[in-house]
Design a protein around this motif. Structure first.
Motif, PDB file in Angstrom:
ATOM      1  N   LYS A 223       0.092  10.277   7.413  1.00 14.09           N
ATOM      2  CA  LYS A 223      -1.259   9.725   7.260  1.00 14.09           C
ATOM      3  C   LYS A 223      -2.130  10.666   6.437  1.00 14.09           C
ATOM      4  O   LYS A 223      -2.921  10.216   5.601  1.00 14.09           O
ATOM      5  N   GLN A 224      -1.963  11.965   6.654  1.00 13.50           N
ATOM      6  CA  GLN A 224      -2.758  12.913   5.886  1.00 13.50           C
ATOM      7  C   GLN A 224      -2.365  12.898   4.413  1.00 13.50           C
ATOM      8  O   GLN A 224      -3.227  12.999   3.522  1.00 13.50           O
ATOM      9  N   SER A 225      -1.076  12.745   4.132  1.00 13.05           N
ATOM     10  CA  SER A 225      -0.630  12.650   2.736  1.00 13.05           C
ATOM     11  C   SER A 225      -1.250  11.438   2.055  1.00 13.05           C
ATOM     12  O   SER A 225      -1.666  11.501   0.887  1.00 13.05           O
ATOM     13  N   LEU A 226      -1.334  10.339   2.790  1.00 17.81           N
ATOM     14  CA  LEU A 226      -1.936   9.121   2.241  1.00 17.81           C
ATOM     15  C   LEU A 226      -3.441   9.287   2.059  1.00 17.81           C
ATOM     16  O   LEU A 226      -4.015   8.788   1.086  1.00 17.81           O
ATOM     17  N   ARG A 227      -4.089   9.996   2.975  1.00 19.02           N
ATOM     18  CA  ARG A 227      -5.519  10.278   2.810  1.00 19.02           C
ATOM     19  C   ARG A 227      -5.759  11.136   1.570  1.00 19.02           C
ATOM     20  O   ARG A 227      -6.706  10.910   0.818  1.00 19.02           O
ATOM     21  N   ASP A 228      -4.887  12.120   1.370  1.00 15.95           N
ATOM     22  CA  ASP A 228      -5.033  12.987   0.191  1.00 15.95           C
ATOM     23  C   ASP A 228      -4.868  12.174  -1.094  1.00 15.95           C
ATOM     24  O   ASP A 228      -5.620  12.361  -2.065  1.00 15.95           O
ATOM     25  N   PHE A 229      -3.889  11.260  -1.111  1.00 18.07           N
ATOM     26  CA  PHE A 229      -3.699  10.383  -2.270  1.00 18.07           C
ATOM     27  C   PHE A 229      -4.947   9.536  -2.498  1.00 18.07           C
ATOM     28  O   PHE A 229      -5.415   9.388  -3.630  1.00 18.07           O
ATOM     29  N   GLN A 231      -8.016  10.147  -1.642  1.00 16.29           N
ATOM     30  CA  GLN A 231      -9.138  10.948  -2.119  1.00 16.29           C
ATOM     31  C   GLN A 231      -8.963  11.330  -3.584  1.00 16.29           C
ATOM     32  O   GLN A 231      -9.901  11.251  -4.394  1.00 16.29           O
ATOM     33  N   THR A 232      -7.757  11.718  -3.950  1.00 13.06           N
ATOM     34  CA  THR A 232      -7.491  12.158  -5.326  1.00 13.06           C
ATOM     35  C   THR A 232      -7.691  11.027  -6.327  1.00 13.06           C
ATOM     36  O   THR A 232      -8.258  11.227  -7.414  1.00 13.06           O
ATOM     37  N   HIS A 233      -7.243   9.815  -5.966  1.00 17.69           N
ATOM     38  CA  HIS A 233      -7.256   8.693  -6.904  1.00 17.69           C
ATOM     39  C   HIS A 233      -8.361   7.686  -6.620  1.00 17.69           C
ATOM     40  O   HIS A 233      -8.402   6.622  -7.255  1.00 17.69           O
ATOM     41  N   GLN A 234      -9.252   8.014  -5.672  1.00 20.01           N
ATOM     42  CA  GLN A 234     -10.387   7.141  -5.329  1.00 20.01           C
ATOM     43  C   GLN A 234      -9.921   5.727  -5.004  1.00 20.01           C
ATOM     44  O   GLN A 234     -10.377   4.729  -5.566  1.00 20.01           O
ATOM     45  N   VAL A 235      -8.972   5.676  -4.081  1.00 23.36           N
ATOM     46  CA  VAL A 235      -8.375   4.427  -3.632  1.00 23.36           C
ATOM     47  C   VAL A 235      -8.691   4.243  -2.149  1.00 23.36           C
ATOM     48  O   VAL A 235      -8.604   5.189  -1.366  1.00 23.36           O
ATOM     49  N   THR A 236      -9.065   3.040  -1.755  1.00 23.36           N
ATOM     50  CA  THR A 236      -9.225   2.730  -0.342  1.00 23.36           C
ATOM     51  C   THR A 236      -7.864   2.343   0.214  1.00 23.36           C
ATOM     52  O   THR A 236      -7.241   1.393  -0.264  1.00 23.36           O
ATOM     53  N   MET A 237      -7.404   3.083   1.225  1.00 18.18           N
ATOM     54  CA  MET A 237      -6.052   2.919   1.749  1.00 18.18           C
ATOM     55  C   MET A 237      -6.084   2.179   3.081  1.00 18.18           C
ATOM     56  O   MET A 237      -6.871   2.506   3.970  1.00 18.18           O
ATOM     57  N   TYR A 238      -5.205   1.167   3.205  1.00 16.59           N
ATOM     58  CA  TYR A 238      -5.061   0.410   4.447  1.00 16.59           C
ATOM     59  C   TYR A 238      -3.610   0.479   4.906  1.00 16.59           C
ATOM     60  O   TYR A 238      -2.687   0.531   4.090  1.00 16.59           O
ATOM     61  N   LEU A 239      -3.421   0.455   6.225  1.00 12.97           N
ATOM     62  CA  LEU A 239      -2.088   0.439   6.808  1.00 12.97           C
ATOM     63  C   LEU A 239      -1.861  -0.885   7.529  1.00 12.97           C
ATOM     64  O   LEU A 239      -2.750  -1.387   8.217  1.00 12.97           O
ATOM     65  N   ALA A 240      -0.662  -1.453   7.351  1.00  9.87           N
ATOM     66  CA  ALA A 240      -0.287  -2.694   8.017  1.00  9.87           C
ATOM     67  C   ALA A 240       0.986  -2.437   8.811  1.00  9.87           C
ATOM     68  O   ALA A 240       2.056  -2.251   8.238  1.00  9.87           O
ATOM     69  N   GLY A 241       0.853  -2.397  10.133  1.00 11.57           N
ATOM     70  CA  GLY A 241       2.000  -2.139  10.996  1.00 11.57           C
ATOM     71  C   GLY A 241       2.646  -3.416  11.465  1.00 11.57           C
ATOM     72  O   GLY A 241       2.372  -4.518  10.977  1.00 11.57           O
ATOM     73  N   ASN A 242       3.513  -3.295  12.475  1.00 11.90           N
ATOM     74  CA  ASN A 242       4.243  -4.449  12.988  1.00 11.90           C
ATOM     75  C   ASN A 242       3.382  -5.401  13.808  1.00 11.90           C
ATOM     76  O   ASN A 242       3.815  -6.506  14.125  1.00 11.90           O
ATOM     77  N   ASN A 243       2.179  -4.968  14.180  1.00  7.20           N
ATOM     78  CA  ASN A 243       1.313  -5.839  14.969  1.00  7.20           C
ATOM     79  C   ASN A 243       0.469  -6.784  14.114  1.00  7.20           C
ATOM     80  O   ASN A 243      -0.425  -7.456  14.629  1.00  7.20           O
ATOM     81  N   SER A 244       0.740  -6.811  12.809  1.00 14.52           N
ATOM     82  CA  SER A 244       0.065  -7.713  11.855  1.00 14.52           C
ATOM     83  C   SER A 244      -1.400  -7.361  11.628  1.00 14.52           C
ATOM     84  O   SER A 244      -2.114  -8.090  10.950  1.00 14.52           O
ATOM     85  N   GLU A 245      -1.873  -6.263  12.189  1.00 12.54           N
ATOM     86  CA  GLU A 245      -3.254  -5.860  11.980  1.00 12.54           C
ATOM     87  C   GLU A 245      -3.357  -4.919  10.790  1.00 12.54           C
ATOM     88  O   GLU A 245      -2.464  -4.119  10.526  1.00 12.54           O
TER      89      GLU A 245
END
Length: 441
Positions: A223-229, A231-245
């Motif tokens: 998760k921290q690696s994705l946060r760093d990505f 921040q570096t590329h000014q991208v809003t990051m979302y996660l989609a797990g098995n619970n469909s949320e």
């Protein structure tokens, strides 16, 4: 009595038929159309006036499909594909075809289909068109970890579940294209790399989004690696797990939106929005022009989504009612109406493939109608539309076959088809989008 062993004869594998053919035209998918042995043969990658030796890959009673073994002549119209993966990736089918030929072919196919099914002779040109490359603001790429290759991120091959590794894609918006390589680098170094499903990129007007589908919980280090990505590329990051949320991972509090007709339309990361942001406003403007809206009009918008047509229409009429089958899109449409201070736009959730005659909105009088159904078309609602006896109907379609079928119902009920447009929403592909205008006699 002595019995001798008699081995069963192995069936002889039928040898594929080879032919020499010359294409005379293209179909909407960019396949060359040839004729031989009493059949129409569709040949991938063959342009009109090109001759090739082909191998039949599929044979039916009236048509066949073939693949080129060797092209014997080359058309002057043939162009070099922009994409290095074109021969393997299943995303595009027409990068060897000049854009003008793509558009006239699709428009001709649309007009021919309407004439064949309804008897109406009408041109689908001039085409509503935009940039031939760099137009997609949304893309989903598969993710698959292979021990010998590492993480493969890309699109599927044609007629295959195999992924083609993609590091750049010329049909994507440049901002998304530039994200492909750094995103792959980030994902391949995650400890959960074996448990990733797919990744989706969306370019909103206020910046890019990335939605990562993962099949098992991500450790905090990933998760921290994705946060760093992010921040570096000014991208809003979302996660989609098995619970469909869908959960926003980053602290960037930007709710995605796009602008249309001076309005800001917000959307959730997984909401449907039109992929081509250059064609979408042209399409909405054409619909508004065709409906010839006035302050006295009451308009019904079926399959309205989050209000892409509904809210621009609301600026010009007494009232517009949008009907949508996905509850989340109805909620977003209501929110967009409130945010844009459009109190005359009302939205209802309804399954338009079922009986909706008891719904309050179905009994109200509307003098104009717009519908934008999915590929299956709008067969179930056509009888209701006919009963409304609206002055004008605009039908936006992503499938010309169901458009032609539903058009026949309107024509048999006393309407005239007075406008037809091909929308070049997906250049370089076989997708054919269109819109039609019907007027009551």
């Amino acid at each position: 009595m002595v019995q001798f062993y008699s081995p069963k004869k192995r069936p002889v594998k039928k040898q594929a038929t080879t032919l020499e053919v010359t294409a005379s035209a293209l179909d909407a998918n960019g396949q060359g159309i040839a004729h031989a042995e009493g059949k129409t043969i569709f040949v991938k990658g063959l342009l009109p006036q090109e001759t090739a030796r082909i191998r039949l890959t599929e044979e039916k009673r009236q048509f066949a499909k073939g693949e080129v073994i060797k092209r014997l002549t080359t058309s002057e119209q043939r162009i070099a594909p922009h994409c290095e993966y074109y021969e393997r990736c299943g995303g595009c089918q027409q990068q060897h075809v000049p854009i003008a030929l793509q558009r006239t072919t699709k428009a001709g196919v649309l007009s021919h289909l309407i004439k064949r099914e309804t008897g109406v002779i009408i041109s689908a040109e001039p085409v509503i068109a935009g940039a031939e490359y760099g137009y997609r603001r949304r893309a989903r790429l598969g993710l698959r970890y292979q021990p010998e290759k590492g993480l493969v991120m890309g699109f599927r091959q044609e007629r295959s579940n195999d992924l083609v590794m993609i590091k750049k894609c010329p049909v994507l918006k440049p901002q998304l294209n530039d994200l492909l390589s750094p995103l792959w680098t980030c994902l391949k170094n995650l400890t959960s790399v074996c448990d990733l499903g797919h990744v989706e990129m969306v370019l909103a007007d206020n910046g890019p989004l990335v939605i990562l589908r993962h099949l098992s919980p991500l450790p905090e280090s990933d998760k921290q690696s994705l946060r760093d990505f992010s921040q570096t590329h000014q991208v809003t990051m979302y996660l989609a797990g098995n619970n469909s949320e869908i959960a926003r991972l980053t602290s960037i509090e930007k709710e995605p939106f796009y602008q249309i007709e001076g309005l800001n339309l917000r959307f959730a990361p997984t909401d449907f929005i039109q992929v081509n942001d250059e064609i979408n406003p042209k399409m909405v403007a054409q619909a508004i022009e065709w409906l010839d809206l006035s302050p006295e009009d009451r308009v019904l918008d079926l399959f309205c989504g989050m209000g892409n047509f509904t809210l621009p229409i609301a600026k010009r009429v007494s009232e517009v009612v949008g009907i949508e089958g996905v509850p989340a899109l109805v909620d977003m449409a209501k929110k967009n109406a409130e945010l844009n201070q459009l109190g005359n736009a009302h939205f209802w959730h309804a399954d338009l493939s079922a009986d909706f005659s008891a719904m309050p909105w179905s009994k109200e009088g509307f003098n104009k109608v717009l519908l934008d159904p999915a590929r299956a078309g709008a067969l179930e609602v056509m009888s209701h539309i006919v009963k409304l006896s609206a002055e004008k109907i605009v039908y936006v379609s992503c499938n010309p076959t169901t458009l032609a079928r539903d058009s026949k119902i309107l024509l048999d009920s006393g309407y005239q088809l007075i406008g037809l447009k091909m929308l070049d929403m997906f250049p370089q592909t076989g997708h054919l989008e269109s819109m039609a205008l019907f007027s009551r006699k």
